[in-house]
Scaffold this active site. Structure first.
Site, short mmCIF file in Angstrom:
data_model
loop_
_atom_site.label_atom_id
_atom_site.label_comp_id
_atom_site.label_asym_id
_atom_site.label_seq_id
_atom_site.Cartn_x
_atom_site.Cartn_y
_atom_site.Cartn_z
N ASP A 224 0.81 -1.22 0.00
CA ASP A 224 0.00 0.00 0.00
C ASP A 224 0.85 1.27 0.00
O ASP A 224 0.40 2.32 0.48
CB ASP A 224 -0.96 0.01 1.20
CG ASP A 224 -1.96 -1.13 1.14
OD1 ASP A 224 -2.36 -1.49 0.03
OD2 ASP A 224 -2.32 -1.65 2.21
N GLU A 225 2.06 1.20 -0.52
CA GLU A 225 2.92 2.38 -0.54
C GLU A 225 3.36 2.73 -1.96
O GLU A 225 4.31 3.49 -2.15
CB GLU A 225 4.14 2.17 0.37
CG GLU A 225 3.78 2.06 1.84
CD GLU A 225 5.00 1.93 2.73
OE1 GLU A 225 6.12 2.16 2.24
OE2 GLU A 225 4.83 1.59 3.91
#
Length: 279
Positions: A224-225
């Site tokens: 999720d980055e």
């Protein structure tokens, strides 16, 4: 006349726009739109949409551009303006998938959904209503590597240009991601980086948040980055339960995913480090 999109990024220099437009003119191309941006650290980005005679060879245009733009650090590519071929991965939640299917059915997606792949068969009846192949690839009694290998074999059948994670609730390994670098788009159920992990809306409720949101991003090796493509929020207050937040959050997720895919499928997103430039 055939529509094309020229994408260009690299170190800024004098005369780049003039050189590009001159080459396109000499190749009997007509520019329809053009957007440029120079970052504070001197990186140049440009998206040019143009039409050309059917006999035009895009490789010749690229060759002419490289001969005129002497910097080897400049990235150049020409894409035909067409719908992108995609495969959608999902699990059990239907809201993002159903929104994509409806948009696809009414020709509003700028993409061809070649297939839907899921580790559960819960959504197979929904997908079958749209006449799209559905592949149930169970993760049970498999290691993550074995399961991902099975998914990759399925994707190999379709050769998608992009993979869309429509609430696909499994973490992809770095090995999987290397097969589709900067070609996997995910929708995350929060205004990142807040509330990562399980039960995000319960977490948000317990913290007494005043906004909820969603983030669409490219998938990279960090959970999720990856580079963020689109985000949006909705105001909430003390009257909201976590179930109310989850209900309204789903609406935000659908709209943000659609917004992000529209940008990606129209070749408007440049990746620069772990950020995006959108023209």
């Amino acid at each position: 006349m055939i529509k094309h999109i020229l994408l260009m990024d690299g170190p800024d220099a004098k005369g780049l726009i003039f050189l590009v437009t001159s080459v396109l003119y000499k190749n009997e191309c007509n520019i329809l739109s053009q957007d440029e941006y120079v970052s504070p650290d001197g990186q140049f980005f440009m998206r040019t949409e143009f039409v050309a005679p059917p006999e035009l060879d895009p490789e010749k245009v690229l060759k002419d551009l490289r001969e005129n733009i002497l910097s080897t650090a400049i990235n150049l590519r020409i894409n035909p303006k067409k719908k992108k071929d995609i495969v959608v991965l999902c699990t059990k939640e239907h809201h993002c998938l159903s929104d994509l299917l409806i948009r696809y059915n009414f020709d509003e997606l700028d993409a061809n959904i070649l297939a839907v792949v899921s580790n559960y068969n819960v959504l197979q009846p929904l997908v079958s209503k749209f006449g799209i192949p559905f592949h149930y690839v169970s993760h049970e009694h498999k290691t993550r590597e074995q399961h991902e290998e099975a998914i990759l074999r399925t994707l190999e059948i379709y050769q998608p240009e992009y993979v869309v994670l429509a609430k696909y609730m499994r973490i992809l390994s770095p090995e999987f991601v290397t097969h589709y670098p900067n070609k996997i788009v995910n929708i995350h159920h929060s205004f990142l980086p807040a509330f990562i992990g399980a039960n995000p809306y319960r977490q948000a409720y317990e913290r007494g948040v005043k906004i909820i949101g969603a983030t669409a991003h490219f998938v990279n090796n960090n959970l999720d980055e990856g580079p963020i493509i689109a985000q949006n929020i909705k105001n909430v207050d003390h009257k909201y339960t976590y179930m109310d937040m989850a209900r309204d959050g789903k609406e935000v997720e659908k709209s943000v995913l659609t917004q992000a895919l529209k940008l990606v499928f129209n070749d408007r997103v440049f990746i620069y480090g772990n950020r995006t430039v959108i023209l």
